[in-house]
Design a protein around this motif. Structure first.
Motif, PDB file in Angstrom:
ATOM      1  N   LYS A  35       0.850  -1.182   0.000  1.00 21.45           N
ATOM      2  CA  LYS A  35       0.000   0.000   0.000  1.00 21.45           C
ATOM      3  C   LYS A  35       0.890   1.238   0.000  1.00 21.45           C
ATOM      4  O   LYS A  35       1.955   1.260   0.627  1.00 21.45           O
ATOM      5  CB  LYS A  35      -0.909   0.036   1.234  1.00 21.45           C
ATOM      6  CG  LYS A  35      -2.107  -0.893   1.154  1.00 21.45           C
ATOM      7  CD  LYS A  35      -3.120  -0.380   0.126  1.00 21.45           C
ATOM      8  CE  LYS A  35      -4.410  -1.192   0.155  1.00 21.45           C
ATOM      9  NZ  LYS A  35      -5.209  -0.881   1.349  1.00 21.45           N
ATOM     10  N   CYS A  36       0.447   2.286  -0.703  1.00 15.62           N
ATOM     11  CA  CYS A  36       1.211   3.529  -0.805  1.00 15.62           C
ATOM     12  C   CYS A  36       0.302   4.697  -0.421  1.00 15.62           C
ATOM     13  O   CYS A  36      -0.867   4.735  -0.840  1.00 15.62           O
ATOM     14  CB  CYS A  36       1.730   3.720  -2.228  1.00 15.62           C
ATOM     15  SG  CYS A  36       2.899   5.092  -2.404  1.00 15.62           S
ATOM     16  N   PRO A  37       0.783   5.644   0.382  1.00 13.50           N
ATOM     17  CA  PRO A  37      -0.040   6.810   0.720  1.00 13.50           C
ATOM     18  C   PRO A  37      -0.375   7.614  -0.525  1.00 13.50           C
ATOM     19  O   PRO A  37       0.343   7.548  -1.530  1.00 13.50           O
ATOM     20  CB  PRO A  37       0.851   7.618   1.673  1.00 13.50           C
ATOM     21  CG  PRO A  37       1.880   6.641   2.161  1.00 13.50           C
ATOM     22  CD  PRO A  37       2.089   5.681   1.038  1.00 13.50           C
ATOM     23  N   LYS A  42       2.267  13.841  -0.198  1.00 13.45           N
ATOM     24  CA  LYS A  42       3.723  13.675  -0.152  1.00 13.45           C
ATOM     25  C   LYS A  42       4.419  15.034  -0.132  1.00 13.45           C
ATOM     26  O   LYS A  42       4.106  15.919  -0.915  1.00 13.45           O
ATOM     27  CB  LYS A  42       4.199  12.876  -1.360  1.00 13.45           C
ATOM     28  CG  LYS A  42       5.701  12.588  -1.341  1.00 13.45           C
ATOM     29  CD  LYS A  42       6.121  11.731  -2.518  1.00 13.45           C
ATOM     30  CE  LYS A  42       5.990  12.474  -3.826  1.00 13.45           C
ATOM     31  NZ  LYS A  42       6.510  11.713  -4.962  1.00 13.45           N
ATOM     32  N   GLY A  68       5.813   6.124   3.257  1.00 13.15           N
ATOM     33  CA  GLY A  68       5.644   5.199   2.148  1.00 13.15           C
ATOM     34  C   GLY A  68       7.031   4.771   1.698  1.00 13.15           C
ATOM     35  O   GLY A  68       7.845   5.624   1.353  1.00 13.15           O
ATOM     36  N   ALA A  86      -5.140   5.408   0.982  1.00 14.17           N
ATOM     37  CA  ALA A  86      -3.960   4.803   0.368  1.00 14.17           C
ATOM     38  C   ALA A  86      -4.390   3.949  -0.819  1.00 14.17           C
ATOM     39  O   ALA A  86      -5.557   3.557  -0.931  1.00 14.17           O
ATOM     40  CB  ALA A  86      -3.225   3.957   1.399  1.00 14.17           C
ATOM     41  N   TYR A  92       5.703  -1.684  -2.021  1.00 19.17           N
ATOM     42  CA  TYR A  92       5.623  -0.607  -1.036  1.00 19.17           C
ATOM     43  C   TYR A  92       5.152  -1.138   0.309  1.00 19.17           C
ATOM     44  O   TYR A  92       4.384  -2.103   0.384  1.00 19.17           O
ATOM     45  CB  TYR A  92       4.653   0.481  -1.489  1.00 19.17           C
ATOM     46  CG  TYR A  92       5.320   1.599  -2.266  1.00 19.17           C
ATOM     47  CD1 TYR A  92       5.853   2.706  -1.606  1.00 19.17           C
ATOM     48  CD2 TYR A  92       5.423   1.531  -3.647  1.00 19.17           C
ATOM     49  CE1 TYR A  92       6.465   3.724  -2.320  1.00 19.17           C
ATOM     50  CE2 TYR A  92       6.038   2.548  -4.363  1.00 19.17           C
ATOM     51  CZ  TYR A  92       6.556   3.646  -3.693  1.00 19.17           C
ATOM     52  OH  TYR A  92       7.162   4.649  -4.397  1.00 19.17           O
ATOM     53  N   LEU A  94       3.585   0.645   3.991  1.00 17.43           N
ATOM     54  CA  LEU A  94       3.038   1.874   4.559  1.00 17.43           C
ATOM     55  C   LEU A  94       3.163   1.795   6.073  1.00 17.43           C
ATOM     56  O   LEU A  94       2.774   0.790   6.690  1.00 17.43           O
ATOM     57  CB  LEU A  94       1.579   2.043   4.130  1.00 17.43           C
ATOM     58  CG  LEU A  94       0.834   3.302   4.553  1.00 17.43           C
ATOM     59  CD1 LEU A  94      -0.235   3.654   3.511  1.00 17.43           C
ATOM     60  CD2 LEU A  94       0.162   3.122   5.925  1.00 17.43           C
TER      61      LEU A  94
END
Length: 313
Positions: A35-37, A42, A68, A86, A92, A94
């Protein structure tokens, strides 16, 4: 065991304990795998960082809420608070702030704790405020980071008519703050955001000589625009390049008030002097005695016909 051997063993032990101490200052658990924000939160990207180093960087910043981390590329991304969810992204992990344990940073938001002496330093600019009717490209806030603004069709960018990117300076401030304003309708009265002493302006796309344009403004209890500030040129330039078809250069030429007298002095019809600073004037020499605006002021022949701008005091 001789002294040299003892010394080497002691040195290795000291180095091991030192490294362990550093790594154990902060502990964490992965909140979500693959999972990625969201990208809109960012504010900093760091390369060639271990996940431990990435988490440490987050803990040094009160503004960091989520980490991330790309395990394959060793790419560290720090994110601020956001309501956006997300998204799925392979390789990735998190890590949320609540899943990190370690020394808390007591520095103000958007400053960074110096791990060596505990002082607070500025290394990033604050996030830009939300931009309505446009898009900001670029999602990092470190010193030297740049962002570009693209206003929605029908809107023009009023803070940076030269189309330069917004840049994060060493002071922790962006070079300017921008927003998108709706394009004026020809003949409709509009106001510039920084104008406090004028009722409004009107752009006319019909072509007239300077005198005819001046007469039309006077008939409406107005006058041809008098350029006194650089921001007026910026806004008109932005309107010209965004709201008007610039493939026809005649559409971005406007009569303003102002003429050159027999002594070579440039004055407005009310007797005030036309500003002669280089930022106002076209570098090429004047070819006439009436004042025109096309990106900058320029003297041309008075019987030329072009668009004009009326100003209501």
């Amino acid at each position: 065991m001789n002294f040299r051997t003892y010394f080497h063993v002691a040195l290795i032990f000291f180095v091991f304990v030192s490294i362990a101490t550093v790594l154990c200052r902060t502990t964490f658990q992965v909140s979500e795998y693959n999972k990625c924000p969201p990208q809109d939160s960012k504010f900093l990207t760091l390369v060639a960082r271990s996940v431990e180093q990435c988490v440490e960087e987050c803990m040094r910043r009160k503004s960091c809420e989520v980490v991330g981390y790309n395990r394959l590329l060793q790419l560290c991304k720090l994110h601020a608070r956001t309501l956006s969810p997300a998204f799925v992204e392979n390789n990735y992990i998190l890590i949320r702030r609540g899943d990190i344990r370690g020394p808390e940073c007591n520095c103000p938001e958007w400053s960074v704790c110096n791990a060596e002496n505990g002082t607070c330093v500025i290394k990033e600019c604050l996030p830009l405020p939300p931009l309505h009717n446009g898009t900001v490209y670029g999602n990092t806030n470190h010193f030297g980071a740049t962002k570009l603004v693209d206003c929605t069709t029908g809107f023009f960018e009023i803070s940076n008519a030269n189309l330069k990117p917004i840049k994060c300076s060493l002071s922790g401030n962006w070079s300017f703050i921008t927003h998108c304003q709706e394009c004026p309708v020809p003949g409709e009265v509009f106001k510039f955001p920084l104008s406090t002493s004028h009722e409004g302006f009107q752009i006319y796309t019909e072509k007239k000589t300077q005198q005819s344009a001046s007469d039309m403004c006077t008939a409406q209890s107005a006058n041809l625009i008098r350029i006194k500030s650089w921001w007026q040129i910026q806004y008109i330039r932005s309107i010209s390049t965004t709201c008007i078809d610039t493939t026809d250069t005649e559409k971005i030429k406007f009569w303003t008030d102002g003429k050159e007298d027999n002594d070579g002095n440039w004055t407005y019809s009310n007797g005030e002097n036309v500003p002669l600073d280089e930022i106002f004037w076209n570098k090429n020499g004047a070819v006439g005695t009436c004042l025109r605006l096309m990106y900058k002021l320029h003297g041309i022949q008075c019987d030329s016909k072009m668009h004009f701008i009326c100003e209501r005091d």
